[in-house]
Design an enzyme around this catalytic site. Sequence first.
Site, PDB file in Angstrom:
ATOM      1  N   GLN A  64       0.850  -1.194   0.000  1.00 58.95           N
ATOM      2  CA  GLN A  64       0.000   0.000   0.000  1.00 58.95           C
ATOM      3  C   GLN A  64       0.884   1.242   0.000  1.00 58.95           C
ATOM      4  O   GLN A  64       0.389   2.354  -0.065  1.00 58.95           O
ATOM      5  CB  GLN A  64      -0.872   0.020   1.260  1.00 58.95           C
ATOM      6  CG  GLN A  64      -1.798  -1.164   1.373  1.00 58.95           C
ATOM      7  CD  GLN A  64      -2.409  -1.232   2.776  1.00 58.95           C
ATOM      8  OE1 GLN A  64      -3.396  -0.578   3.071  1.00 58.95           O
ATOM      9  NE2 GLN A  64      -1.808  -2.023   3.637  1.00 58.95           N
ATOM     10  N   HIS A 115      -1.566   1.525  -4.132  1.00 63.45           N
ATOM     11  CA  HIS A 115      -1.907   2.943  -3.984  1.00 63.45           C
ATOM     12  C   HIS A 115      -1.002   3.852  -4.812  1.00 63.45           C
ATOM     13  O   HIS A 115      -0.933   5.050  -4.542  1.00 63.45           O
ATOM     14  CB  HIS A 115      -1.867   3.344  -2.504  1.00 63.45           C
ATOM     15  CG  HIS A 115      -2.920   2.662  -1.675  1.00 63.45           C
ATOM     16  ND1 HIS A 115      -2.904   2.600  -0.302  1.00 63.45           N
ATOM     17  CD2 HIS A 115      -4.046   2.004  -2.056  1.00 63.45           C
ATOM     18  CE1 HIS A 115      -3.963   1.923   0.131  1.00 63.45           C
ATOM     19  NE2 HIS A 115      -4.661   1.541  -0.907  1.00 63.45           N
ATOM     20  N   THR A 118       0.559  -2.879   8.719  1.00 60.33           N
ATOM     21  CA  THR A 118      -0.646  -2.171   8.270  1.00 60.33           C
ATOM     22  C   THR A 118      -1.708  -2.215   9.356  1.00 60.33           C
ATOM     23  O   THR A 118      -1.882  -3.234  10.013  1.00 60.33           O
ATOM     24  CB  THR A 118      -1.193  -2.730   6.928  1.00 60.33           C
ATOM     25  OG1 THR A 118      -2.352  -1.947   6.568  1.00 60.33           O
ATOM     26  CG2 THR A 118      -1.568  -4.192   6.982  1.00 60.33           C
ATOM     27  N   SER A 119      -2.417  -1.082   9.492  1.00 60.11           N
ATOM     28  CA  SER A 119      -3.452  -1.020  10.528  1.00 60.11           C
ATOM     29  C   SER A 119      -4.687  -1.822  10.134  1.00 60.11           C
ATOM     30  O   SER A 119      -5.562  -2.050  10.960  1.00 60.11           O
ATOM     31  CB  SER A 119      -3.832   0.435  10.810  1.00 60.11           C
ATOM     32  OG  SER A 119      -4.253   1.056   9.615  1.00 60.11           O
TER      33      SER A 119
HETATM   34  P1  OAD Z   1      -1.341   3.103   9.098  1.00 61.79           P
HETATM   35  O1  OAD Z   1      -0.637   4.346   9.520  1.00 61.79           O
HETATM   36  O2  OAD Z   1      -2.817   3.096   9.138  1.00 61.79           O
HETATM   37  O3  OAD Z   1      -0.854   1.868   9.984  1.00 61.79           O
HETATM   38  C1  OAD Z   1       0.496   1.645  10.221  1.00 61.79           C
HETATM   39  C2  OAD Z   1       0.647   0.333  10.946  1.00 61.79           C
HETATM   40  O4  OAD Z   1       2.041   0.122  11.114  1.00 61.79           O
HETATM   41  C3  OAD Z   1       0.010   0.294  12.342  1.00 61.79           C
HETATM   42  O5  OAD Z   1      -0.647  -0.941  12.532  1.00 61.79           O
HETATM   43  C4  OAD Z   1       1.221   0.439  13.282  1.00 61.79           C
HETATM   44  O6  OAD Z   1       1.028  -0.235  14.519  1.00 61.79           O
HETATM   45  C5  OAD Z   1       2.267  -0.256  12.454  1.00 61.79           C
HETATM   46  N1  OAD Z   1       3.664   0.128  12.765  1.00 61.79           N
HETATM   47  C6  OAD Z   1       4.178   1.274  13.280  1.00 61.79           C
HETATM   48  N2  OAD Z   1       5.507   1.181  13.402  1.00 61.79           N
HETATM   49  C7  OAD Z   1       5.864  -0.038  12.952  1.00 61.79           C
HETATM   50  C8  OAD Z   1       7.106  -0.735  12.816  1.00 61.79           C
HETATM   51  N3  OAD Z   1       8.282  -0.191  13.174  1.00 61.79           N
HETATM   52  N4  OAD Z   1       7.063  -2.002  12.327  1.00 61.79           N
HETATM   53  C9  OAD Z   1       5.906  -2.575  11.956  1.00 61.79           C
HETATM   54  N5  OAD Z   1       4.715  -1.980  12.060  1.00 61.79           N
HETATM   55  C10 OAD Z   1       4.697  -0.719  12.552  1.00 61.79           C
HETATM   56  O7  OAD Z   1      -0.783   2.740   7.636  1.00 61.79           O
HETATM   57  P2  OAD Z   1      -1.399   1.763   6.535  1.00 61.79           P
HETATM   58  O8  OAD Z   1      -2.026   0.574   7.155  1.00 61.79           O
HETATM   59  O9  OAD Z   1      -0.360   1.576   5.515  1.00 61.79           O
HETATM   60  O10 OAD Z   1      -3.739   5.290   1.865  1.00 61.79           O
HETATM   61  O11 OAD Z   1      -2.542   2.676   5.935  1.00 61.79           O
HETATM   62  C11 OAD Z   1      -3.259   2.220   4.843  1.00 61.79           C
HETATM   63  C12 OAD Z   1      -3.559   3.372   3.910  1.00 61.79           C
HETATM   64  O12 OAD Z   1      -4.192   4.437   4.637  1.00 61.79           O
HETATM   65  C13 OAD Z   1      -2.342   4.028   3.296  1.00 61.79           C
HETATM   66  O13 OAD Z   1      -1.884   3.372   2.144  1.00 61.79           O
HETATM   67  C14 OAD Z   1      -2.844   5.398   2.982  1.00 61.79           C
HETATM   68  C15 OAD Z   1      -3.575   5.678   4.259  1.00 61.79           C
HETATM   69  O14 OAD Z   1      -4.567   6.641   4.208  1.00 61.79           O
HETATM   70  C16 OAD Z   1      -3.887   6.290   0.988  1.00 61.79           C
HETATM   71  O15 OAD Z   1      -3.283   7.338   1.090  1.00 61.79           O
HETATM   72  C17 OAD Z   1      -4.844   5.975  -0.106  1.00 61.79           C
END
Ligand code: OAD
Length: 248
Positions: free
Chosen positions: A102, A120, A190-191
């Site tokens: 993503q 994305h 990913t969250s």
């Molecule tokens: P999020 O910011 O929603 O989630 C990030 C995830 O990474 C969370 O579950 C954190 O706990 C975890 N995290 C933080 N630090 C970490 C580390 N060092 N190692 C492993 N995990 C860690 O990001 P996404 O899930 O990528 O979309 O969000 C999905 C989409 O929402 C993105 O692609 C973006 C956003 O809005 C668009 O812009 C269309």
Amino acid sequence: MRLEIPRELVKALNEAEKVAVLTGAGVSAESGVPTFRGKEGLWRRYSPQELATPEAFARDPQLVWEWYNWRRGLIAPLEPNPAHRFIARLEKEVPWFLLITQNIDGLHQKAGSVRMVELHGNIWKVRCTKEGTVKEDRRVPLPEIPPRCENCGALLRPHVVWFGEPLPVDALEGAMEAAENCDLFLVVGTSGVVYPAAALPQVARSHGALVVEIDPEETPLTSLATWSLQGKAGEVTRELARELGWEL
Ligand code: OAD
């Protein structure tokens, strides 16, 4: 404190023949890329409605481009971390592999990943709003904001998917097919709240795949994971690599 890696997981990784990996912002966090949600997340400080929708771009392309220009500047000097390298290595180890990301930061490619789809888009590409042509553009900072198409003079936009826009069909189809056919599905950072990406681990699970999650926090995907490794992606994958005897 050293994380305990379950023996069965090491065995499953060694024996897997078809592997799919889904990554989110967390995989790049240790490289220095901000995530979206959580305490330091981008969506705490910035509004997606004002910066990451087609309506926002139509209203104020200058503002949207300034934000992307800032993010490009932030990402440009960053390097992949062990989690990116682990995923690139996994691709080489298994007969069938697909990375579904993503993320738009390009760090997986920098780490050597090849068989991948970007759900994305990519922050290093621009698209002409009139002709639809896509071009790589790595200039940091951009000399002109908002940038314009060399060919027709129309506005260029970041080649990324904004809220309210459909995902690229080929990428999504490839991702779905991988989720349906893999025997091991690894989810990293990913969250699990943005669909359709968040549905992929569920699809994999319902088709019988083992699901492995790496994330320091519990997420909506944790309960369906066969193994949930709570920790930072770079640290956990370093441990996994050690268990597998891989140099990262
Ligand atoms: P999020 O910011 O929603 O989630 C990030 C995830 O990474 C969370 O579950 C954190 O706990 C975890 N995290 C933080 N630090 C970490 C580390 N060092 N190692 C492993 N995990 C860690 O990001 P996404 O899930 O990528 O979309 O969000 C999905 C989409 O929402 C993105 O692609 C973006 C956003 O809005 C668009 O812009 C269309």
